[in-house]
Design an enzyme around this catalytic site. Structure first.
Site, PDB file in Angstrom:
ATOM      1  N   ASP A 128       0.818  -1.205   0.000  1.00 20.35           N
ATOM      2  CA  ASP A 128       0.000   0.000   0.000  1.00 20.35           C
ATOM      3  C   ASP A 128       0.856   1.260   0.000  1.00 20.35           C
ATOM      4  O   ASP A 128       2.074   1.209   0.213  1.00 20.35           O
ATOM      5  CB  ASP A 128      -1.110  -0.057   1.054  1.00 20.35           C
ATOM      6  CG  ASP A 128      -0.766   0.368   2.450  1.00 20.35           C
ATOM      7  OD1 ASP A 128      -1.533  -0.011   3.336  1.00 20.35           O
ATOM      8  OD2 ASP A 128       0.244   1.078   2.665  1.00 20.35           O
TER       9      ASP A 128
ATOM     10  N   LYS B  30      -4.432   2.982  -0.605  1.00 18.65           N
ATOM     11  CA  LYS B  30      -5.343   4.112  -0.484  1.00 18.65           C
ATOM     12  C   LYS B  30      -4.567   5.271   0.094  1.00 18.65           C
ATOM     13  O   LYS B  30      -3.741   5.096   0.963  1.00 18.65           O
ATOM     14  CB  LYS B  30      -6.492   3.766   0.464  1.00 18.65           C
ATOM     15  CG  LYS B  30      -7.228   2.550   0.004  1.00 18.65           C
ATOM     16  CD  LYS B  30      -8.299   2.184   0.983  1.00 18.65           C
ATOM     17  CE  LYS B  30      -9.246   1.200   0.358  1.00 18.65           C
ATOM     18  NZ  LYS B  30      -9.942   1.741  -0.796  1.00 18.65           N
TER      19      LYS B  30
ATOM     20  N   MET C 169      -5.167  10.106  10.466  1.00 21.21           N
ATOM     21  CA  MET C 169      -5.913  10.796   9.400  1.00 21.21           C
ATOM     22  C   MET C 169      -6.684  11.979   9.979  1.00 21.21           C
ATOM     23  O   MET C 169      -7.781  12.297   9.526  1.00 21.21           O
ATOM     24  CB  MET C 169      -6.874   9.814   8.696  1.00 21.21           C
ATOM     25  CG  MET C 169      -6.161   8.643   8.062  1.00 21.21           C
ATOM     26  SD  MET C 169      -7.210   7.197   7.762  1.00 21.21           S
ATOM     27  CE  MET C 169      -7.411   6.499   9.382  1.00 21.21           C
TER      28      MET C 169
HETATM   29  C1  LIG Z   1      -4.861   4.506   6.810  1.00 18.96           C
HETATM   30  S1  LIG Z   1      -4.008   4.904   8.269  1.00 18.96           S
HETATM   31  C2  LIG Z   1      -2.946   3.523   8.375  1.00 18.96           C
HETATM   32  C3  LIG Z   1      -2.399   3.295   9.744  1.00 18.96           C
HETATM   33  C4  LIG Z   1      -1.446   2.104   9.831  1.00 18.96           C
HETATM   34  N1  LIG Z   1      -2.110   0.858   9.577  1.00 18.96           N
HETATM   35  C5  LIG Z   1      -0.748   2.041  11.186  1.00 18.96           C
HETATM   36  O1  LIG Z   1      -0.974   1.099  11.942  1.00 18.96           O
HETATM   37  O2  LIG Z   1       0.033   2.967  11.477  1.00 18.96           O
HETATM   38  C6  LIG Z   1      -2.983   6.215   7.707  1.00 18.96           C
HETATM   39  C7  LIG Z   1      -2.677   7.232   8.778  1.00 18.96           C
HETATM   40  O3  LIG Z   1      -1.737   6.730   9.699  1.00 18.96           O
HETATM   41  C8  LIG Z   1      -0.918   7.764  10.181  1.00 18.96           C
HETATM   42  N2  LIG Z   1       0.480   7.433   9.853  1.00 18.96           N
HETATM   43  C9  LIG Z   1       0.929   6.294   9.327  1.00 18.96           C
HETATM   44  N3  LIG Z   1       2.274   6.284   9.239  1.00 18.96           N
HETATM   45  C10 LIG Z   1       2.695   7.473   9.725  1.00 18.96           C
HETATM   46  C11 LIG Z   1       3.975   8.082   9.909  1.00 18.96           C
HETATM   47  N4  LIG Z   1       5.104   7.453   9.574  1.00 18.96           N
HETATM   48  N5  LIG Z   1       4.015   9.326  10.430  1.00 18.96           N
HETATM   49  C12 LIG Z   1       2.899   9.968  10.779  1.00 18.96           C
HETATM   50  N6  LIG Z   1       1.654   9.440  10.634  1.00 18.96           N
HETATM   51  C13 LIG Z   1       1.551   8.210  10.122  1.00 18.96           C
HETATM   52  C14 LIG Z   1      -1.379   9.058   9.500  1.00 18.96           C
HETATM   53  O4  LIG Z   1      -2.314   9.677  10.358  1.00 18.96           O
HETATM   54  C15 LIG Z   1      -2.057   8.512   8.253  1.00 18.96           C
HETATM   55  O5  LIG Z   1      -3.019   9.418   7.759  1.00 18.96           O
END
Ligand SMILES: C[S@@+](CC[C@H](N)C(=O)[O-])C[C@H]1O[C@@H](n2cnc3c(N)ncnc32)[C@H](O)[C@@H]1O
Length: 253
Positions: free
Chosen positions: A37, A59, A172
């Site tokens: 993804d 996505k 998000m």
């Molecule tokens: C669809 S969610 C996926 C989350 C993922 N499955 C997890 O466990 O971290 C996507 C959101 O995760 C957060 N996110 C994921 N990786 C990040 C990172 N390295 N730094 C900051 N926010 C992150 C942000 O808020 C982003 O909009």
């Protein structure tokens, strides 16, 4: 699950390849196809062995992205032709990652699957930003919340989110700052409640902005992020300044 998985849902963690689990790395190295993804970092994609087929299917807020049913269908099609598939996802597959839907779809189609957990953004970003998510006397609970709160109907949990003594981590959430700020203030959170906005946490591009709940919308509007952003709200955010200062003074000593 007894049979050998044909599809493994693998958590890639928040970005830094050093935060991959050994099991995740092994699954990537043994895959025949990796369906990844959009959140998976280039440094982690670089660990996919040459010759392994890669398919980007993910996505991303505000960008063209694959439909969930198409992703599920691809996983089943690849498994049915006997491929060993890794479905590689940012963070943890079961935290706001649609991993639950994919696992259920595989189960319903009789495809043996496995799940490898990953470090979710909340844990990776908090450690990297020196923000302890719990702290005796300040925070006795952590709530992981999606910024897409109104999906599926009116969200009725604002007063629970506003309870003192906890840390809120919004995934998000940046685009929803103008909703989150007034709703928490109306429910009694103080305008001075510290907030951290962490962009591309754990990677070389990490950028941390701190603000207060009363200025959250204004601060969010000034950010022009090029990577994902995590929002941490709670008294524990204030510990960051002290912990960073401690590190600085140790470095000087
Ligand atoms: C669809 S969610 C996926 C989350 C993922 N499955 C997890 O466990 O971290 C996507 C959101 O995760 C957060 N996110 C994921 N990786 C990040 C990172 N390295 N730094 C900051 N926010 C992150 C942000 O808020 C982003 O909009």
């Amino acid at each position: 699950m007894t049979s050998r998985p044909l599809v493994t849902l693998v958590g890639a963690g928040p970005g830094d390849p050093e935060l991959l689990t050994l099991r995740a790395l092994r699954a990537i190295e043994q895959a025949e196809v990796v369906v990844y993804d959009s959140l998976v970092s280039p440094d982690i994609l670089a660990l996919i062995p040459a010759g392994v087929k890669r398919i980007e299917m993910g996505k991303r807020c505000g960008k063209a992205s694959a439909r969930q049913e198409d992703i599920c269908a691809v996983l089943v099609r690849l498994a049915r032709i006997g491929k060993r598939v890794v479905r590689l996802k940012g963070g943890d597959p079961f935290i706001f990652g649609r991993g639950g839907e994919e696992a259920l779809y595989l189960r319903q189609h009789g495809i043996p699957f496995g799940v490898v957990p990953g470090i979710t953004a909340a844990l990776g970003c908090a450690a990297s930003g020196l923000i302890p998510l719990t702290y005796r006397g300040l925070s006795r609970a952590v709530t992981l919340v999606t910024g897409h709160l109104q999906q599926g109907g009116e969200f009725r949990g604002w007063s629970a989110l506003a309870q003192a003594g906890q840390t809120l981590v919004f995934y998000m959430g940046l685009e929803q700052a103008a909703v989150i700020q007034p709703r928490l203030l109306v429910e009694g959170c103080p305008a001075s409640l510290p907030v951290a906005l962490i962009e591309s946490g754990t990677t070389a591009a990490q950028r941390i902005t701190t603000t207060e709940l009363g200025r959250l919308t204004a601060t969010a509007a000034t950010l022009k992020p090029s990577g994902p952003v995590l929002m941490i709200i709670g008294e524990v955010v204030a510990l960051r300044a002290e912990l960073s200062a401690t590190l600085d003074s140790l470095a000087v000593a």
